[in-house]
Design a protein around this motif. Structure first.
Motif, mmCIF file in Angstrom:
data_model
loop_
_atom_site.group_PDB
_atom_site.id
_atom_site.type_symbol
_atom_site.label_atom_id
_atom_site.label_comp_id
_atom_site.label_asym_id
_atom_site.label_seq_id
_atom_site.Cartn_x
_atom_site.Cartn_y
_atom_site.Cartn_z
ATOM 1 N N ASP A 209 0.965 -0.966 -0.005
ATOM 2 C CA ASP A 209 0.088 0.001 -0.067
ATOM 3 C C ASP A 209 0.839 1.049 0.121
ATOM 4 O O ASP A 209 0.214 2.348 0.184
ATOM 5 C CB ASP A 209 -1.035 -0.019 0.948
ATOM 6 N N ILE A 210 2.242 1.168 -0.250
ATOM 7 C CA ILE A 210 2.957 2.254 -0.608
ATOM 8 C C ILE A 210 3.515 2.437 -1.963
ATOM 9 O O ILE A 210 3.979 1.385 -2.426
ATOM 10 C CB ILE A 210 4.288 2.004 0.434
ATOM 11 N N GLY A 211 3.209 3.594 -2.463
ATOM 12 C CA GLY A 211 3.726 3.470 -3.737
ATOM 13 C C GLY A 211 2.384 3.904 -4.905
ATOM 14 O O GLY A 211 1.477 4.286 -4.497
ATOM 15 N N ASP A 212 2.764 3.245 -6.110
ATOM 16 C CA ASP A 212 1.961 3.636 -7.042
ATOM 17 C C ASP A 212 1.055 2.568 -7.580
ATOM 18 O O ASP A 212 0.079 3.060 -8.394
ATOM 19 C CB ASP A 212 2.711 3.822 -8.315
ATOM 20 N N ILE A 213 1.138 1.613 -6.866
ATOM 21 C CA ILE A 213 -0.044 0.331 -7.179
ATOM 22 C C ILE A 213 -1.140 0.552 -6.152
ATOM 23 O O ILE A 213 -1.072 0.838 -4.863
ATOM 24 C CB ILE A 213 0.764 -0.931 -6.797
ATOM 25 N N ASP A 214 -2.115 0.526 -6.675
ATOM 26 C CA ASP A 214 -3.548 0.429 -6.189
ATOM 27 C C ASP A 214 -3.897 -1.001 -5.600
ATOM 28 O O ASP A 214 -4.488 -1.598 -6.506
ATOM 29 C CB ASP A 214 -4.793 0.969 -7.017
ATOM 30 N N CYS A 215 -3.375 -1.438 -4.594
ATOM 31 C CA CYS A 215 -3.220 -2.654 -4.215
ATOM 32 C C CYS A 215 -5.249 -3.105 -4.005
ATOM 33 O O CYS A 215 -5.212 -4.334 -4.000
ATOM 34 C CB CYS A 215 -2.547 -3.120 -3.218
ATOM 35 N N ALA A 216 -5.702 -2.074 -3.115
ATOM 36 C CA ALA A 216 -7.194 -2.360 -3.149
ATOM 37 C C ALA A 216 -7.908 -2.584 -4.127
ATOM 38 O O ALA A 216 -8.578 -3.296 -4.192
ATOM 39 C CB ALA A 216 -7.722 -1.373 -2.124
ATOM 40 N N GLY A 217 -7.443 -1.740 -5.227
ATOM 41 C CA GLY A 217 -8.309 -1.899 -6.448
ATOM 42 C C GLY A 217 -7.911 -3.309 -7.204
ATOM 43 O O GLY A 217 -8.593 -4.044 -7.775
ATOM 44 N N PHE A 218 -6.493 -3.597 -7.154
ATOM 45 C CA PHE A 218 -6.041 -4.926 -7.710
ATOM 46 C C PHE A 218 -6.855 -6.084 -7.228
ATOM 47 O O PHE A 218 -6.940 -7.177 -7.623
ATOM 48 C CB PHE A 218 -4.429 -4.972 -7.660
ATOM 49 N N PHE A 219 -6.953 -6.152 -5.617
ATOM 50 C CA PHE A 219 -7.664 -7.170 -4.838
ATOM 51 C C PHE A 219 -9.060 -7.278 -5.509
ATOM 52 O O PHE A 219 -9.574 -8.458 -5.491
ATOM 53 C CB PHE A 219 -7.379 -6.973 -3.321
ATOM 54 N N LYS A 220 -9.466 -5.872 -5.563
ATOM 55 C CA LYS A 220 -11.078 -6.210 -6.092
ATOM 56 C C LYS A 220 -11.054 -6.604 -7.638
ATOM 57 O O LYS A 220 -12.077 -7.676 -7.748
ATOM 58 C CB LYS A 220 -11.624 -4.647 -6.136
ATOM 59 N N GLN A 221 -10.173 -6.582 -8.337
ATOM 60 C CA GLN A 221 -9.993 -6.977 -9.757
ATOM 61 C C GLN A 221 -9.945 -8.595 -9.635
ATOM 62 O O GLN A 221 -10.638 -9.092 -10.401
ATOM 63 C CB GLN A 221 -9.005 -6.369 -10.332
ATOM 64 N N ILE A 222 -9.133 -9.058 -8.872
ATOM 65 C CA ILE A 222 -8.736 -10.528 -9.006
ATOM 66 C C ILE A 222 -9.777 -11.552 -8.105
ATOM 67 O O ILE A 222 -10.335 -12.553 -8.613
ATOM 68 C CB ILE A 222 -7.541 -10.870 -8.272
ATOM 69 N N ASP A 223 -10.749 -10.619 -7.213
ATOM 70 C CA ASP A 223 -11.916 -11.102 -6.634
ATOM 71 C C ASP A 223 -12.923 -11.342 -7.727
ATOM 72 O O ASP A 223 -13.728 -12.455 -7.890
ATOM 73 C CB ASP A 223 -12.078 -10.353 -5.544
ATOM 74 N N ALA A 224 -13.073 -10.271 -8.517
ATOM 75 C CA ALA A 224 -14.323 -10.264 -9.473
ATOM 76 C C ALA A 224 -13.626 -11.264 -10.479
ATOM 77 O O ALA A 224 -14.843 -11.755 -11.179
ATOM 78 C CB ALA A 224 -14.243 -8.625 -10.001
#
Length: 250
Positions: A209-224
């Motif tokens: 969660d530090i930097g340019d990656i939107d990890c919360a968004g990525f987690f939602k994407q892989i869940d979807a």
């Protein structure tokens, strides 16, 4: 919500390796991975897994010497014997640690001969361990210059050439961002091949969660997309590991 995993090579380094199993469990992890377990007795690590009720997600092969050593042999022309020797050693560790996946590292190489060598070694490994999940992982050229497998399209083409059901993609979100600059699009294109995910923040390879990656968004994407595998934190904590675990709550 993904099932999160702790990479014990990089996390909880405040402790000796064998003590990191308990530290990971105390921090809420049920799954761990180790890049290179070969400097520790396999039975000792197996006992730690059992003691703390942990599952081993992944180990790498080859080699055991990460610091200053080569990054694998699977794509190195004329290195087939060394690759086979190290792979058999990894299988002996896998008999006790029972990792879900074994990551086969390509090494530093380039060209058509290296590609053919990598494919043949992967086919050989798949036949040696038909019930073991094997993975390959593109690694960005900034972190490991000259690494053979450095692109996701390249990985997809090699997986198609190998055409083995137990050889699939290891998707590292940090490397995906560093290689393409567009993690969501890279996942959309290649995520259907992924059986294991690793994540870190970019740049810097610190907490996700530090930097340019939107990890919360990525987690939602892989869940979807219905991803059911593990998501491993493979990063260098900026401080104590337990003080930087907010990412698992996103």
């Amino acid at each position: 919500m993904p099932t999160f995993c702790a990479n014990l090579t990089m996390l909880f380094t405040e402790y000796p390796l064998i003590e990191r199993f308990g530290a990971a469990k105390d921090a809420g992890f049920d799954v761990v991975e180790i890049l290179f377990p070969y400097d520790n007795p396999a039975q000792e690590m197996r006992s730690a897994l059992i003691k703390h009720d942990l599952k081993m997600a992944l180990i790498n092969t080859p080699p055991p010497n990460w610091a200053g050593g080569d990054r694998g042999y699977a794509a190195i022309p004329n290195g087939e014997k060394r690759f086979q020797y190290d792979f058999k050693r990894t299988l002996r560790y896998a008999q006790l640690l029972k990792p879900t996946h074994i990551h086969i590292m390509a090494g530093r190489a380039k060209g058509a001969v290296a590609r053919a060598t990598f494919i043949e070694n992967l086919k050989w490994a798949a036949m040696q361990a038909p019930k073991q999940s094997l993975t390959i992982e593109p690694i960005n050229p900034t972190d490991i210059p000259g690494y053979f497998l450095h692109d996701f399209d390249q990985a997809a083409e090699i997986l198609d050439a190998v055409d083995a059901p137990n050889v699939n993609l290891q998707f590292d979100a940090y490397h995906a961002h560093m290689i393409t600059g567009d993690l969501p699009a890279t996942w959309s294109r290649h995520g259907h091949r992924a059986v294991h995910i690793q994540i870190a923040g970019a740049p810097g390879r610190h907490e996700p969660d530090i930097g340019d990656i939107d990890c919360a968004g990525f987690f939602k994407q892989i869940d979807a997309d219905g991803y059911k595998g593990f998501v491993s934190g493979e990063y260098h904590p900026k401080g104590r590991t337990v003080d930087g675990l907010e990412w698992v709550k996103l």
